[in-house]
Design a protein around this motif. Structure first.
Motif, PDB file in Angstrom:
ATOM      1  N   LEU A 197       0.081   2.601   0.686  1.00 41.96           N
ATOM      2  CA  LEU A 197       0.458   3.027   2.042  1.00 41.96           C
ATOM      3  C   LEU A 197       1.444   2.065   2.698  1.00 41.96           C
ATOM      4  O   LEU A 197       2.339   2.493   3.423  1.00 41.96           O
ATOM      5  N   LEU A 198       1.304   0.773   2.399  1.00 42.27           N
ATOM      6  CA  LEU A 198       2.224  -0.224   2.954  1.00 42.27           C
ATOM      7  C   LEU A 198       3.657   0.132   2.532  1.00 42.27           C
ATOM      8  O   LEU A 198       4.579   0.191   3.356  1.00 42.27           O
ATOM      9  N   ASP A 199       3.812   0.397   1.254  1.00 41.48           N
ATOM     10  CA  ASP A 199       5.125   0.730   0.711  1.00 41.48           C
ATOM     11  C   ASP A 199       5.668   2.031   1.328  1.00 41.48           C
ATOM     12  O   ASP A 199       6.843   2.132   1.678  1.00 41.48           O
ATOM     13  N   ARG A 200       4.796   3.001   1.510  1.00 36.36           N
ATOM     14  CA  ARG A 200       5.238   4.290   2.081  1.00 36.36           C
ATOM     15  C   ARG A 200       5.711   4.111   3.528  1.00 36.36           C
ATOM     16  O   ARG A 200       6.695   4.714   3.929  1.00 36.36           O
ATOM     17  N   LEU A 201       4.982   3.287   4.268  1.00 37.86           N
ATOM     18  CA  LEU A 201       5.375   3.080   5.674  1.00 37.86           C
ATOM     19  C   LEU A 201       6.689   2.307   5.748  1.00 37.86           C
ATOM     20  O   LEU A 201       7.528   2.579   6.598  1.00 37.86           O
ATOM     21  N   LYS A 202       6.878   1.359   4.810  1.00 41.68           N
ATOM     22  CA  LYS A 202       8.145   0.603   4.774  1.00 41.68           C
ATOM     23  C   LYS A 202       9.297   1.543   4.450  1.00 41.68           C
ATOM     24  O   LYS A 202      10.327   1.523   5.093  1.00 41.68           O
ATOM     25  N   ARG A 203       9.088   2.380   3.437  1.00 41.65           N
ATOM     26  CA  ARG A 203      10.150   3.322   3.039  1.00 41.65           C
ATOM     27  C   ARG A 203      10.458   4.324   4.127  1.00 41.65           C
ATOM     28  O   ARG A 203      11.576   4.822   4.225  1.00 41.65           O
ATOM     29  N   ARG A 204       9.444   4.653   4.931  1.00 41.90           N
ATOM     30  CA  ARG A 204       9.668   5.596   6.031  1.00 41.90           C
ATOM     31  C   ARG A 204      10.565   4.962   7.087  1.00 41.90           C
ATOM     32  O   ARG A 204      11.123   5.653   7.931  1.00 41.90           O
ATOM     33  N   GLY A 205      10.688   3.623   7.036  1.00 40.66           N
ATOM     34  CA  GLY A 205      11.577   2.937   7.971  1.00 40.66           C
ATOM     35  C   GLY A 205      10.869   2.425   9.209  1.00 40.66           C
ATOM     36  O   GLY A 205      11.513   2.061  10.193  1.00 40.66           O
ATOM     37  N   ASP A 206       9.519   2.390   9.171  1.00 39.76           N
ATOM     38  CA  ASP A 206       8.792   1.852  10.335  1.00 39.76           C
ATOM     39  C   ASP A 206       9.160   0.379  10.529  1.00 39.76           C
ATOM     40  O   ASP A 206       9.399  -0.346   9.556  1.00 39.76           O
ATOM     41  N   VAL A 207       9.175  -0.057  11.769  1.00 37.68           N
ATOM     42  CA  VAL A 207       9.459  -1.457  12.100  1.00 37.68           C
ATOM     43  C   VAL A 207       8.359  -2.334  11.473  1.00 37.68           C
ATOM     44  O   VAL A 207       7.176  -2.047  11.655  1.00 37.68           O
ATOM     45  N   PRO A 208       8.733  -3.404  10.719  1.00 33.06           N
ATOM     46  CA  PRO A 208       7.725  -4.225  10.030  1.00 33.06           C
ATOM     47  C   PRO A 208       6.577  -4.700  10.920  1.00 33.06           C
ATOM     48  O   PRO A 208       5.415  -4.657  10.507  1.00 33.06           O
ATOM     49  N   GLN A 209       6.904  -5.131  12.160  1.00 26.01           N
ATOM     50  CA  GLN A 209       5.805  -5.606  13.032  1.00 26.01           C
ATOM     51  C   GLN A 209       4.839  -4.484  13.384  1.00 26.01           C
ATOM     52  O   GLN A 209       3.641  -4.696  13.540  1.00 26.01           O
ATOM     53  N   GLU A 210       5.397  -3.271  13.519  1.00 23.11           N
ATOM     54  CA  GLU A 210       4.537  -2.118  13.844  1.00 23.11           C
ATOM     55  C   GLU A 210       3.646  -1.782  12.644  1.00 23.11           C
ATOM     56  O   GLU A 210       2.490  -1.395  12.813  1.00 23.11           O
ATOM     57  N   ILE A 211       4.188  -1.947  11.430  1.00 27.15           N
ATOM     58  CA  ILE A 211       3.378  -1.661  10.227  1.00 27.15           C
ATOM     59  C   ILE A 211       2.201  -2.638  10.167  1.00 27.15           C
ATOM     60  O   ILE A 211       1.053  -2.238   9.957  1.00 27.15           O
ATOM     61  N   GLU A 212       2.510  -3.906  10.402  1.00 25.44           N
ATOM     62  CA  GLU A 212       1.446  -4.929  10.366  1.00 25.44           C
ATOM     63  C   GLU A 212       0.353  -4.612  11.369  1.00 25.44           C
ATOM     64  O   GLU A 212      -0.838  -4.667  11.066  1.00 25.44           O
ATOM     65  N   LYS A 213       0.796  -4.268  12.590  1.00 30.08           N
ATOM     66  CA  LYS A 213      -0.160  -3.965  13.659  1.00 30.08           C
ATOM     67  C   LYS A 213      -1.003  -2.746  13.270  1.00 30.08           C
ATOM     68  O   LYS A 213      -2.219  -2.722  13.433  1.00 30.08           O
ATOM     69  N   ARG A 214      -0.315  -1.738  12.731  1.00 27.88           N
ATOM     70  CA  ARG A 214      -0.990  -0.494  12.344  1.00 27.88           C
ATOM     71  C   ARG A 214      -2.037  -0.727  11.256  1.00 27.88           C
ATOM     72  O   ARG A 214      -3.185  -0.304  11.368  1.00 27.88           O
ATOM     73  N   LEU A 215      -1.623  -1.447  10.185  1.00 29.79           N
ATOM     74  CA  LEU A 215      -2.540  -1.634   9.055  1.00 29.79           C
ATOM     75  C   LEU A 215      -3.726  -2.532   9.424  1.00 29.79           C
ATOM     76  O   LEU A 215      -4.780  -2.441   8.806  1.00 29.79           O
ATOM     77  N   ALA A 216      -3.514  -3.384  10.447  1.00 27.57           N
ATOM     78  CA  ALA A 216      -4.602  -4.280  10.862  1.00 27.57           C
ATOM     79  C   ALA A 216      -5.528  -3.611  11.874  1.00 27.57           C
ATOM     80  O   ALA A 216      -6.582  -4.150  12.209  1.00 27.57           O
TER      81      ALA A 216
END
Ligand code: GDP
Ligand code: ADP
Length: 194
Positions: free
Chosen positions: A128-147
């Protein structure tokens, strides 16, 4: 010969990045099933458009709608309005709605006979981390989301939905598509009486 179709709602739920929106696009493109737009205070992502992906709201404007349910998710408000559902049902009897799991549970309480629940998941949440990165989500938002507690919670089918949720494993899109097609065949057979 009559044709009877009661209003139905396909609720697509699961954790972020599992493919809920992708499946809602598949339902739209292959079955003509439109998604009911929901409201959020989250800022739009680079490729998102107001009135197409969400109704993007301020904290003030968010309060003005009439919600069937609303939640806080990873620091923002999200809500599905009566207005948007009625508008969608006026166009067609089958529509879809993408929600986190608390929202799906709320619909199971409010309109149990009208919903079909799809719980979307993957065998390995690491992808899922890779999918969210590929979707172009802002890295800080991905971190916040996954945590977030909400993300972790949504990796499991909620107990209240276990008996009604159709689990769609989206490891590959072909696999997910085959499961959705099989389910839709049954749904159409049950709901459309010629
Ligand atoms: N309960 C509820 N959840 C919503 C609503 N709109 C969107 N969501 C869910 O909120 C979560 C966060 O959405 P978003 O920020 O777009 O990120 P996503 O997880 O990548 O789709 C996702 O699980 C969405 O399905 C709503 O109106 N009600
Ligand atoms: N089976 C799949 N394999 C690889 N990538 C996928 C698959 N399904 C969806 N994706 C991609 O993963 C990202 C997250 O999917 P999305 O539908 O936005 O998830 P959600 O709405 O559940 O957050 C998107 O970029 C999407 O194109």
């Amino acid at each position: 010969m009559g044709r009877a179709i009661a209003n139905q709602l396909i609720v697509i739920t699961g954790a972020s990045g599992t493919g809920k929106t992708t499946i809602s696009h598949y339902l739209r493109d292959h079955y003509g099933i439109q998604r009911v737009l929901t409201h959020t205070t989250r800022p739009p992502r680079a490729n998102e458009v107001d009135g197409r992906d969400y109704y993007f709201e301020t904290e003030e404007s968010f309060k003005k709608n009439h919600y069937i349910e609303s939640v806080a998710y990873s620091g923002y408000h999200y809500g599905s309005s009566r207005e948007a559902l009625q508008k969608a049902w006026q166009q067609q009897p089958f529509v879809s709605l993408v929600l986190e799991t608390k929202g799906a549970e709320a619909y199971a309480q409010v309109m149990p006979k009208q919903i079909i629940v799809l719980y979307v998941t993957v065998s390995d949440p690491q992808v899922l981390l890779d999918r969210l990165k590929r979707r172009g989500d802002v890295p800080q938002e991905i971190e916040k989301r996954l945590a977030s507690a909400e993300f972790k919670r949504d990796l499991q089918v909620p107990t209240a939905l276990k008996s009604i949720a159709h689990v769609i494993v989206n490891d590959t899109f072909e696999q997910a598509q085959a499961q959705v097609d099989q389910l839709l065949k049954e749904v159409i057979k049950t709901n459309v009486k010629l």
